[in-house]
Design a protein around this motif. Structure first.
Motif, PDB file in Angstrom:
ATOM      1  N   LEU A 103      26.170  15.270  41.474  1.00 45.67           N
ATOM      2  CA  LEU A 103      26.487  15.075  40.061  1.00 45.67           C
ATOM      3  C   LEU A 103      27.750  14.247  39.875  1.00 45.67           C
ATOM      4  O   LEU A 103      27.830  13.408  38.969  1.00 45.67           O
ATOM      5  N   GLY A 104      28.753  14.468  40.720  1.00 44.66           N
ATOM      6  CA  GLY A 104      29.989  13.710  40.607  1.00 44.66           C
ATOM      7  C   GLY A 104      29.783  12.227  40.837  1.00 44.66           C
ATOM      8  O   GLY A 104      30.272  11.385  40.070  1.00 44.66           O
ATOM      9  N   VAL A 105      29.045  11.885  41.884  1.00 42.22           N
ATOM     10  CA  VAL A 105      28.762  10.479  42.177  1.00 42.22           C
ATOM     11  C   VAL A 105      27.850   9.884  41.104  1.00 42.22           C
ATOM     12  O   VAL A 105      28.066   8.767  40.637  1.00 42.22           O
ATOM     13  N   ALA A 106      26.837  10.642  40.698  1.00 43.55           N
ATOM     14  CA  ALA A 106      25.901  10.153  39.682  1.00 43.55           C
ATOM     15  C   ALA A 106      26.612   9.907  38.354  1.00 43.55           C
ATOM     16  O   ALA A 106      26.273   8.955  37.629  1.00 43.55           O
ATOM     17  N   THR A 107      27.588  10.728  38.019  1.00 39.61           N
ATOM     18  CA  THR A 107      28.345  10.533  36.784  1.00 39.61           C
ATOM     19  C   THR A 107      29.006   9.169  36.775  1.00 39.61           C
ATOM     20  O   THR A 107      28.932   8.428  35.777  1.00 39.61           O
ATOM     21  N   ARG A 108      29.652   8.805  37.865  1.00 38.91           N
ATOM     22  CA  ARG A 108      30.318   7.492  37.938  1.00 38.91           C
ATOM     23  C   ARG A 108      29.307   6.353  37.902  1.00 38.91           C
ATOM     24  O   ARG A 108      29.541   5.321  37.262  1.00 38.91           O
ATOM     25  N   GLU A 109      28.183   6.533  38.579  1.00 37.88           N
ATOM     26  CA  GLU A 109      27.169   5.478  38.606  1.00 37.88           C
ATOM     27  C   GLU A 109      26.550   5.263  37.230  1.00 37.88           C
ATOM     28  O   GLU A 109      26.402   4.131  36.766  1.00 37.88           O
ATOM     29  N   PHE A 110      26.184   6.351  36.557  1.00 37.29           N
ATOM     30  CA  PHE A 110      25.583   6.222  35.225  1.00 37.29           C
ATOM     31  C   PHE A 110      26.601   5.702  34.214  1.00 37.29           C
ATOM     32  O   PHE A 110      26.252   4.939  33.312  1.00 37.29           O
ATOM     33  N   ALA A 111      27.860   6.116  34.347  1.00 41.92           N
ATOM     34  CA  ALA A 111      28.896   5.644  33.426  1.00 41.92           C
ATOM     35  C   ALA A 111      29.132   4.149  33.600  1.00 41.92           C
ATOM     36  O   ALA A 111      29.325   3.424  32.615  1.00 41.92           O
ATOM     37  N   ASP A 112      29.104   3.677  34.833  1.00 34.53           N
ATOM     38  CA  ASP A 112      29.374   2.259  35.112  1.00 34.53           C
ATOM     39  C   ASP A 112      28.180   1.356  34.832  1.00 34.53           C
ATOM     40  O   ASP A 112      28.343   0.223  34.361  1.00 34.53           O
ATOM     41  N   LYS A 113      26.968   1.868  35.097  1.00 36.48           N
ATOM     42  CA  LYS A 113      25.796   0.993  35.080  1.00 36.48           C
ATOM     43  C   LYS A 113      24.721   1.412  34.084  1.00 36.48           C
ATOM     44  O   LYS A 113      23.737   0.690  33.901  1.00 36.48           O
ATOM     45  N   GLY A 114      24.883   2.562  33.452  1.00 35.88           N
ATOM     46  CA  GLY A 114      23.858   3.043  32.539  1.00 35.88           C
ATOM     47  C   GLY A 114      22.674   3.615  33.299  1.00 35.88           C
ATOM     48  O   GLY A 114      22.582   3.520  34.523  1.00 35.88           O
ATOM     49  N   LEU A 115      21.763   4.192  32.559  1.00 33.01           N
ATOM     50  CA  LEU A 115      20.586   4.795  33.178  1.00 33.01           C
ATOM     51  C   LEU A 115      19.721   3.750  33.877  1.00 33.01           C
ATOM     52  O   LEU A 115      19.268   3.953  35.001  1.00 33.01           O
ATOM     53  N   SER A 116      19.492   2.631  33.227  1.00 36.82           N
ATOM     54  CA  SER A 116      18.598   1.625  33.804  1.00 36.82           C
ATOM     55  C   SER A 116      19.219   0.935  35.008  1.00 36.82           C
ATOM     56  O   SER A 116      18.514   0.552  35.946  1.00 36.82           O
ATOM     57  N   GLY A 117      20.541   0.764  35.005  1.00 37.57           N
ATOM     58  CA  GLY A 117      21.197   0.034  36.092  1.00 37.57           C
ATOM     59  C   GLY A 117      21.496   0.871  37.315  1.00 37.57           C
ATOM     60  O   GLY A 117      21.593   0.337  38.426  1.00 37.57           O
ATOM     61  N   PRO A 175      37.419   9.014  31.392  1.00 34.38           N
ATOM     62  CA  PRO A 175      36.782   7.859  30.742  1.00 34.38           C
ATOM     63  C   PRO A 175      35.292   7.764  31.021  1.00 34.38           C
ATOM     64  O   PRO A 175      34.559   7.162  30.225  1.00 34.38           O
ATOM     65  N   ASP A 176      34.824   8.362  32.114  1.00 38.63           N
ATOM     66  CA  ASP A 176      33.387   8.356  32.391  1.00 38.63           C
ATOM     67  C   ASP A 176      32.622   9.082  31.289  1.00 38.63           C
ATOM     68  O   ASP A 176      31.496   8.700  30.948  1.00 38.63           O
ATOM     69  N   PHE A 177      33.221  10.133  30.730  1.00 35.43           N
ATOM     70  CA  PHE A 177      32.578  10.854  29.634  1.00 35.43           C
ATOM     71  C   PHE A 177      32.367   9.927  28.444  1.00 35.43           C
ATOM     72  O   PHE A 177      31.289   9.908  27.833  1.00 35.43           O
ATOM     73  N   VAL A 178      33.383   9.143  28.116  1.00 37.52           N
ATOM     74  CA  VAL A 178      33.284   8.203  26.996  1.00 37.52           C
ATOM     75  C   VAL A 178      32.180   7.180  27.254  1.00 37.52           C
ATOM     76  O   VAL A 178      31.357   6.902  26.374  1.00 37.52           O
ATOM     77  N   ARG A 179      32.146   6.630  28.447  1.00 39.76           N
ATOM     78  CA  ARG A 179      31.130   5.612  28.754  1.00 39.76           C
ATOM     79  C   ARG A 179      29.726   6.207  28.755  1.00 39.76           C
ATOM     80  O   ARG A 179      28.762   5.541  28.339  1.00 39.76           O
ATOM     81  N   LEU A 180      29.591   7.450  29.209  1.00 35.04           N
ATOM     82  CA  LEU A 180      28.277   8.109  29.172  1.00 35.04           C
ATOM     83  C   LEU A 180      27.794   8.290  27.742  1.00 35.04           C
ATOM     84  O   LEU A 180      26.617   8.074  27.446  1.00 35.04           O
ATOM     85  N   VAL A 181      28.699   8.705  26.861  1.00 36.67           N
ATOM     86  CA  VAL A 181      28.326   8.863  25.455  1.00 36.67           C
ATOM     87  C   VAL A 181      27.948   7.511  24.855  1.00 36.67           C
ATOM     88  O   VAL A 181      26.970   7.414  24.087  1.00 36.67           O
ATOM     89  N   MET A 182      28.675   6.468  25.202  1.00 29.78           N
ATOM     90  CA  MET A 182      28.349   5.123  24.710  1.00 29.78           C
ATOM     91  C   MET A 182      26.971   4.696  25.213  1.00 29.78           C
ATOM     92  O   MET A 182      26.161   4.144  24.452  1.00 29.78           O
ATOM     93  N   ASN A 183      26.688   4.957  26.488  1.00 25.10           N
ATOM     94  CA  ASN A 183      25.380   4.602  27.042  1.00 25.10           C
ATOM     95  C   ASN A 183      24.259   5.386  26.365  1.00 25.10           C
ATOM     96  O   ASN A 183      23.185   4.836  26.095  1.00 25.10           O
ATOM     97  N   GLU A 221      18.187   9.212  23.256  1.00 28.75           N
ATOM     98  CA  GLU A 221      16.828   9.537  23.700  1.00 28.75           C
ATOM     99  C   GLU A 221      16.789  10.713  24.657  1.00 28.75           C
ATOM    100  O   GLU A 221      15.829  11.494  24.660  1.00 28.75           O
ATOM    101  N   TYR A 222      17.833  10.872  25.469  1.00 28.73           N
ATOM    102  CA  TYR A 222      17.785  11.873  26.531  1.00 28.73           C
ATOM    103  C   TYR A 222      18.582  13.136  26.221  1.00 28.73           C
ATOM    104  O   TYR A 222      18.249  14.207  26.709  1.00 28.73           O
ATOM    105  N   ILE A 223      19.626  13.018  25.426  1.00 25.94           N
ATOM    106  CA  ILE A 223      20.473  14.186  25.183  1.00 25.94           C
ATOM    107  C   ILE A 223      19.714  15.288  24.448  1.00 25.94           C
ATOM    108  O   ILE A 223      19.995  16.476  24.619  1.00 25.94           O
ATOM    109  N   GLY A 224      18.726  14.911  23.638  1.00 23.39           N
ATOM    110  CA  GLY A 224      17.934  15.909  22.929  1.00 23.39           C
ATOM    111  C   GLY A 224      17.107  16.783  23.850  1.00 23.39           C
ATOM    112  O   GLY A 224      16.697  17.881  23.470  1.00 23.39           O
TER     113      GLY A 224
END
Length: 240
Positions: free
Chosen positions: A43-57, A129-137, A144-147
């Protein structure tokens, strides 16, 4: 084979069955602890990856390379990239709500309690800051996914309940005006804190001021406290 089934496989020729268990005389507590550490590492690594690149990236292959586990193990714990993304969202929202609940604001005077919650919210955004970027993504995906995150609404109701209690206490103390919607209050606090992180880099380029620099951030935090507490104080008419 249905598409949903394909998500559960790590790669062609690699089974989606659970990884083989290690042999040896290890207690159930040891195995549970190891499993939790593995899950948190993913989860820790995935958080940084999703925050930096989004779900699709983001790529499961890259997440596996940066963890102390394997791609196969990631699919064993989370089934698919989308499920891993939802787990990351759930974890990050849970962490910020837990940090708020741990403040112990119930016994404080209303204005002091509100100021403490604002400072905690500001500090959390600056430090995560990863939290902020995740919310932006997630907003890019129109939420679509948070629900689909189990218990997400109940989890976030805790901050509204806390603000409602502070407002009620403030009215009783005669220091806060009546009629403030706790959701509006939460939105105003979040917006001011969020902006400090979400627009840090563009603000630096345009105005030459780094809102994340220690001295600047400290001054900004106290400005937000003054803005929000001033808006809530008794005798302050709302300006709409």
């Amino acid at each position: 084979m249905p598409t949903a089934r394909r998500d559960l496989r790590s790669s062609p020729g690699e089974p989606a069955s659970p990884p083989a268990r290690k042999t040896g005389r290890r207690s159930d507590a040891d195995r549970a602890r190891d499993a939790e550490e593995t899950r948190e590492n993913i989860l820790g690594v995935a958080t940084r990856e999703f925050a930096d690149k989004g779900l699709s990236g983001a790529r499961i292959d890259e997440i596996a390379e940066k963890t102390q586990t394997s791609k196969r193990m990631i699919y064993y714990y989370f089934n698919s990239k989308e499920a891993l993304y939802r787990a990351v969202i759930e974890r990050e929202y849970g962490r910020i709500r837990d940090s708020e609940s741990a403040l112990g604001l119930e016994s404080l005077p209303a204005i002091e309690a509100l100021a403490g919650l604002i400072r905690q919210t500001f500090d959390w955004h600056i430090q995560h800051p990863d939290f902020v970027r995740l919310v932006m993504n997630e907003n890019i995906h129109f939420a679509e996914y948070i629900g689909d995150v189990q218990g997400i609404q109940e989890r976030n109701e805790s901050v509204i309940a806390s603000l409602s209690a502070i407002l009620a206490r403030g009215e009783q103390e005669g220091v806060m005006r009546r009629g403030i919607d706790p959701v509006d209050l939460h939105m105003n606090i979040s917006a001011l804190c969020f902006y400090t992180v979400s627009n840090r880099h563009t603000f630096l380029k345009v105005f030459g001021r780094d809102m994340g620099a220690p001295g600047v951030a400290k001054r900004r935090r106290e400005q937000i406290v003054d803005i929000i507490c001033g808006w809530c104080r008794a005798g302050q008419a709302p300006k709409i």
